[in-house]
Design a protein around this motif. Structure first.
Motif, mmCIF file in Angstrom:
data_model
loop_
_atom_site.group_PDB
_atom_site.id
_atom_site.type_symbol
_atom_site.label_atom_id
_atom_site.label_comp_id
_atom_site.label_asym_id
_atom_site.label_seq_id
_atom_site.Cartn_x
_atom_site.Cartn_y
_atom_site.Cartn_z
ATOM 1 N N ASN A 159 0.808 -1.226 0.000
ATOM 2 C CA ASN A 159 0.000 0.000 0.000
ATOM 3 C C ASN A 159 0.838 1.271 0.000
ATOM 4 O O ASN A 159 0.424 2.301 0.534
ATOM 5 C CB ASN A 159 -0.969 0.009 1.183
ATOM 6 N N SER A 189 -11.060 8.235 6.089
ATOM 7 C CA SER A 189 -11.400 7.106 5.218
ATOM 8 C C SER A 189 -10.374 5.993 5.359
ATOM 9 O O SER A 189 -9.206 6.247 5.609
ATOM 10 C CB SER A 189 -11.439 7.555 3.758
ATOM 11 N N PRO A 203 -7.863 1.133 0.593
ATOM 12 C CA PRO A 203 -8.631 1.652 -0.515
ATOM 13 C C PRO A 203 -10.123 1.658 -0.189
ATOM 14 O O PRO A 203 -10.598 0.836 0.582
ATOM 15 C CB PRO A 203 -8.334 0.672 -1.656
ATOM 16 N N ILE A 204 -10.851 2.584 -0.795
ATOM 17 C CA ILE A 204 -12.293 2.696 -0.589
ATOM 18 C C ILE A 204 -12.963 1.892 -1.697
ATOM 19 O O ILE A 204 -12.783 2.184 -2.880
ATOM 20 C CB ILE A 204 -12.751 4.165 -0.638
ATOM 21 N N ASP A 205 -13.727 0.894 -1.322
ATOM 22 C CA ASP A 205 -14.367 0.011 -2.284
ATOM 23 C C ASP A 205 -15.258 0.794 -3.239
ATOM 24 O O ASP A 205 -16.113 1.567 -2.815
ATOM 25 C CB ASP A 205 -15.193 -1.048 -1.557
ATOM 26 N N GLY A 206 -15.034 0.619 -4.529
ATOM 27 C CA GLY A 206 -15.832 1.287 -5.543
ATOM 28 C C GLY A 206 -15.452 2.733 -5.784
ATOM 29 O O GLY A 206 -16.006 3.376 -6.670
ATOM 30 N N SER A 254 -11.783 3.952 -4.928
ATOM 31 C CA SER A 254 -10.359 3.970 -5.249
ATOM 32 C C SER A 254 -10.124 3.336 -6.609
ATOM 33 O O SER A 254 -10.777 2.360 -6.976
ATOM 34 C CB SER A 254 -9.553 3.204 -4.197
ATOM 35 N N LYS A 263 -25.590 4.417 -6.273
ATOM 36 C CA LYS A 263 -24.397 3.825 -5.661
ATOM 37 C C LYS A 263 -23.586 4.858 -4.873
ATOM 38 O O LYS A 263 -23.000 4.547 -3.845
ATOM 39 C CB LYS A 263 -23.521 3.189 -6.738
ATOM 40 N N TYR A 264 -23.551 6.091 -5.362
ATOM 41 C CA TYR A 264 -22.722 7.121 -4.737
ATOM 42 C C TYR A 264 -23.523 8.089 -3.870
ATOM 43 O O TYR A 264 -23.014 9.116 -3.444
ATOM 44 C CB TYR A 264 -21.932 7.873 -5.813
#
Length: 170
Positions: free
Chosen positions: A68, A88, A91-94, A96, A113-114
């Motif tokens: 990472n 946060s 990685p942020i799923d969906g 990053s 989704k967002y």
């Protein structure tokens, strides 16, 4: 080398109340004529009128570095980092994703989704921030009204790290 670009915002006519519309962001990453060029890290988010983050849409960085190590430079996206990044877990799923090469990039974000479908009506800004290792940093805010009640247009000027930026709601 200074690059000046006009940033344009166009929102097509959308009907209805709460929207689960998709938001498409198109932006140019210029190829800079520098000795050591690195692909920029980029954060894209929607900001409320009080400048708080309504939704983080994308954080593009070197996600494939071992251990990472790419996360080390995400802090160079200083505005996003201070507003949302430090709280946060990367990685942020969906959210990053990998850095992008110079040229025109297009990202589409599904409203549901967002969390865009849950945004109350009001004035917002799409914010895009780019930062390069051994390079510069640039932040551009593009104002828009949600939900769109007609065709809207706005402009801003990118200087070096970002070229033209446009958003569309469909």
């Amino acid at each position: 080398m200074k690059l000046s670009r006009t940033l344009a915002l166009t929102l097509p006519l959308v009907s209805g109340g709460a929207m689960a519309a998709d938001l498409t962001v198109k932006f140019d990453l210029p190829q800079l004529n520098v000795a050591e060029y690195h692909k920029p890290y980029v954060a894209i988010w929607v900001e409320r009128a009080d400048q708080t983050v309504a939704s983080t849409l994308a954080v593009l960085y070197d996600v494939k570095k071992p251990n990472n190590a790419g996360e080390k430079w995400v802090k160079d996206l200083r505005t996003w980092w201070r507003k949302a990044g430090r709280d946060s877990q990367l990685p942020i799923d969906g959210v990053s994703g990998a850095t992008r090469a110079a040229g025109t990039q297009t990202l589409t974000f599904a409203g549901a989704k967002y969390g865009l479908d849950k945004l109350p009506a009001g004035d917002y800004k799409l914010v895009i921030e780019a930062a390069r290792e051994s390079g510069g940093r640039e932040l551009v805010r593009v104002p828009f009204t949600w939900p769109a009640k007609g065709k809207l247009a706005a402009s801003a000027t990118g200087k070096e790290e970002l070229g033209a930026v446009s958003i569309a709601v469909q």
